[in-house]
Design a protein around this motif. Structure first.
Motif, PDB file in Angstrom:
ATOM      1  N   TRP A   7      22.236  12.003 -76.651  1.00 37.04           N
ATOM      2  CA  TRP A   7      21.810  10.620 -76.463  1.00 37.04           C
ATOM      3  C   TRP A   7      22.889   9.835 -75.737  1.00 37.04           C
ATOM      4  CZ3 TRP A   7      17.012   8.930 -77.481  1.00 37.04           C
ATOM      5  CH2 TRP A   7      16.201   9.763 -78.254  1.00 37.04           C
ATOM      6  N   TYR A   8      22.460   8.991 -74.788  1.00 38.62           N
ATOM      7  CA  TYR A   8      23.367   8.154 -73.999  1.00 38.62           C
ATOM      8  C   TYR A   8      22.832   6.728 -73.994  1.00 38.62           C
ATOM      9  CZ  TYR A   8      25.620  12.272 -71.997  1.00 38.62           C
ATOM     10  OH  TYR A   8      26.321  13.435 -71.829  1.00 38.62           O
ATOM     11  N   TRP A   9      23.740   5.795 -73.758  1.00 41.04           N
ATOM     12  CA  TRP A   9      23.310   4.430 -73.478  1.00 41.04           C
ATOM     13  C   TRP A   9      22.954   4.375 -72.011  1.00 41.04           C
ATOM     14  CZ3 TRP A   9      21.989   1.606 -77.303  1.00 41.04           C
ATOM     15  CH2 TRP A   9      22.645   1.700 -78.529  1.00 41.04           C
ATOM     16  N   VAL A  10      21.755   3.890 -71.696  1.00 42.44           N
ATOM     17  CA  VAL A  10      21.312   3.774 -70.312  1.00 42.44           C
ATOM     18  C   VAL A  10      20.809   2.363 -70.055  1.00 42.44           C
ATOM     19  CG1 VAL A  10      20.746   6.219 -70.062  1.00 42.44           C
ATOM     20  CG2 VAL A  10      18.977   4.622 -70.784  1.00 42.44           C
ATOM     21  N   LEU A  14      12.776   1.672 -67.242  1.00 42.72           N
ATOM     22  CA  LEU A  14      11.530   0.910 -67.120  1.00 42.72           C
ATOM     23  C   LEU A  14      11.775  -0.510 -66.606  1.00 42.72           C
ATOM     24  CD1 LEU A  14       9.800   2.094 -70.430  1.00 42.72           C
ATOM     25  CD2 LEU A  14       9.414   2.950 -68.112  1.00 42.72           C
ATOM     26  N   GLY A  15      12.798  -0.661 -65.750  1.00 41.91           N
ATOM     27  CA  GLY A  15      13.094  -1.956 -65.152  1.00 41.91           C
ATOM     28  C   GLY A  15      13.824  -2.925 -66.074  1.00 41.91           C
ATOM     29  N   CYS A  16      14.242  -2.477 -67.226  1.00 43.49           N
ATOM     30  CA  CYS A  16      14.911  -3.348 -68.201  1.00 43.49           C
ATOM     31  C   CYS A  16      16.416  -3.423 -67.902  1.00 43.49           C
ATOM     32  CB  CYS A  16      14.681  -2.790 -69.602  1.00 43.49           C
ATOM     33  SG  CYS A  16      15.375  -3.802 -70.896  1.00 43.49           S
ATOM     34  N   ASP A  17      16.977  -4.627 -68.012  1.00 48.02           N
ATOM     35  CA  ASP A  17      18.404  -4.805 -67.756  1.00 48.02           C
ATOM     36  C   ASP A  17      19.271  -4.637 -68.999  1.00 48.02           C
ATOM     37  OD1 ASP A  17      18.145  -5.236 -65.045  1.00 48.02           O
ATOM     38  OD2 ASP A  17      17.873  -7.400 -65.279  1.00 48.02           O
ATOM     39  N   ASP A  18      18.641  -4.352 -70.148  1.00 53.76           N
ATOM     40  CA  ASP A  18      19.388  -4.157 -71.387  1.00 53.76           C
ATOM     41  C   ASP A  18      19.748  -2.684 -71.555  1.00 53.76           C
ATOM     42  OD1 ASP A  18      19.134  -6.852 -72.079  1.00 53.76           O
ATOM     43  OD2 ASP A  18      17.205  -6.494 -73.057  1.00 53.76           O
ATOM     44  N   TRP A  19      20.794  -2.430 -72.336  1.00 51.67           N
ATOM     45  CA  TRP A  19      21.176  -1.057 -72.661  1.00 51.67           C
ATOM     46  C   TRP A  19      20.214  -0.516 -73.709  1.00 51.67           C
ATOM     47  CZ3 TRP A  19      24.571   1.591 -69.876  1.00 51.67           C
ATOM     48  CH2 TRP A  19      25.495   0.894 -69.117  1.00 51.67           C
ATOM     49  N   SER A  22      18.780   6.816 -74.609  1.00 54.99           N
ATOM     50  CA  SER A  22      17.864   7.770 -73.994  1.00 54.99           C
ATOM     51  C   SER A  22      18.487   9.161 -74.089  1.00 54.99           C
ATOM     52  CB  SER A  22      17.604   7.410 -72.537  1.00 54.99           C
ATOM     53  OG  SER A  22      16.582   8.232 -72.009  1.00 54.99           O
ATOM     54  N   TYR A  23      17.647  10.177 -74.206  1.00 53.91           N
ATOM     55  CA  TYR A  23      18.127  11.548 -74.375  1.00 53.91           C
ATOM     56  C   TYR A  23      18.225  12.268 -73.036  1.00 53.91           C
ATOM     57  CZ  TYR A  23      18.833  16.157 -76.304  1.00 53.91           C
ATOM     58  OH  TYR A  23      19.374  17.378 -76.609  1.00 53.91           O
ATOM     59  N   TRP A  24      19.366  12.914 -72.797  1.00 55.06           N
ATOM     60  CA  TRP A  24      19.567  13.730 -71.603  1.00 55.06           C
ATOM     61  C   TRP A  24      19.391  15.191 -71.992  1.00 55.06           C
ATOM     62  CZ3 TRP A  24      19.778  13.613 -66.511  1.00 55.06           C
ATOM     63  CH2 TRP A  24      20.331  14.699 -65.827  1.00 55.06           C
ATOM     64  N   ILE A  41      18.823   4.248 -62.821  1.00 54.16           N
ATOM     65  CA  ILE A  41      19.424   3.869 -64.094  1.00 54.16           C
ATOM     66  C   ILE A  41      20.927   4.065 -64.037  1.00 54.16           C
ATOM     67  CG2 ILE A  41      17.367   4.476 -65.426  1.00 54.16           C
ATOM     68  CD1 ILE A  41      19.170   6.842 -66.466  1.00 54.16           C
ATOM     69  N   LYS A  42      21.597   3.335 -64.887  1.00 52.30           N
ATOM     70  CA  LYS A  42      23.040   3.485 -65.050  1.00 52.30           C
ATOM     71  C   LYS A  42      23.250   4.109 -66.424  1.00 52.30           C
ATOM     72  CE  LYS A  42      27.315   0.914 -65.437  1.00 52.30           C
ATOM     73  NZ  LYS A  42      27.946  -0.393 -65.431  1.00 52.30           N
ATOM     74  N   ALA A  43      23.968   5.226 -66.471  1.00 47.18           N
ATOM     75  CA  ALA A  43      24.227   5.891 -67.742  1.00 47.18           C
ATOM     76  C   ALA A  43      25.611   5.503 -68.246  1.00 47.18           C
ATOM     77  CB  ALA A  43      24.148   7.404 -67.577  1.00 47.18           C
ATOM     78  N   GLY A  44      25.655   5.094 -69.488  1.00 45.53           N
ATOM     79  CA  GLY A  44      26.915   4.770 -70.140  1.00 45.53           C
ATOM     80  C   GLY A  44      27.428   5.977 -70.901  1.00 45.53           C
TER      81      GLY A  44
END
Length: 95
Positions: A7-10, A14-19, A22-24, A41-44
């Motif tokens: 699991w990562y913070w992404v 779906l166009g959402c700007d919040d973290w 999500s599972y990689w 997407i940006k993955a944290g």
């Protein structure tokens, strides 16, 4: 890019700007089905699992952490004491 499964913070799912978590899936080299192909997407950072020996701490040590670290000259005990003094999630001391 090689990414460990988990699991990562992404951001941008779906166009959402919040973290959001999500599972990689490293075997398929893709995100779970909630992220449409082509979404930018940006993955944290990867989210540690409960069995991993991790603890979230402030970027800068708090005064309580620094005070706790003064009690020992041994670096291991200093680190352990500072982690014990760190604010805990849900403890009411988050910013």
């Amino acid at each position: 890019m090689s990414r460990q499964a988990g699991w990562y913070w992404v951001k941008g799912m779906l166009g959402c700007d919040d973290w959001s978590p999500s599972y990689w899936d490293s075997r398929l080299a893709r995100w779970d089905s909630l992220i449409p192909d082509g979404d930018e997407i940006k993955a944290g950072p990867r989210i540690p699992t409960p069995g991993e020996p991790w603890q979230c701490v402030p970027v800068e040590p708090t005064g309580e952490m620094l005070d706790a670290g003064k009690a020992s000259s041994n670096i291991y005990f200093k680190w352990r004491d500072m982690l014990a003094a760190a604010p805990k999630p849900g403890g009411g001391d988050e910013p």
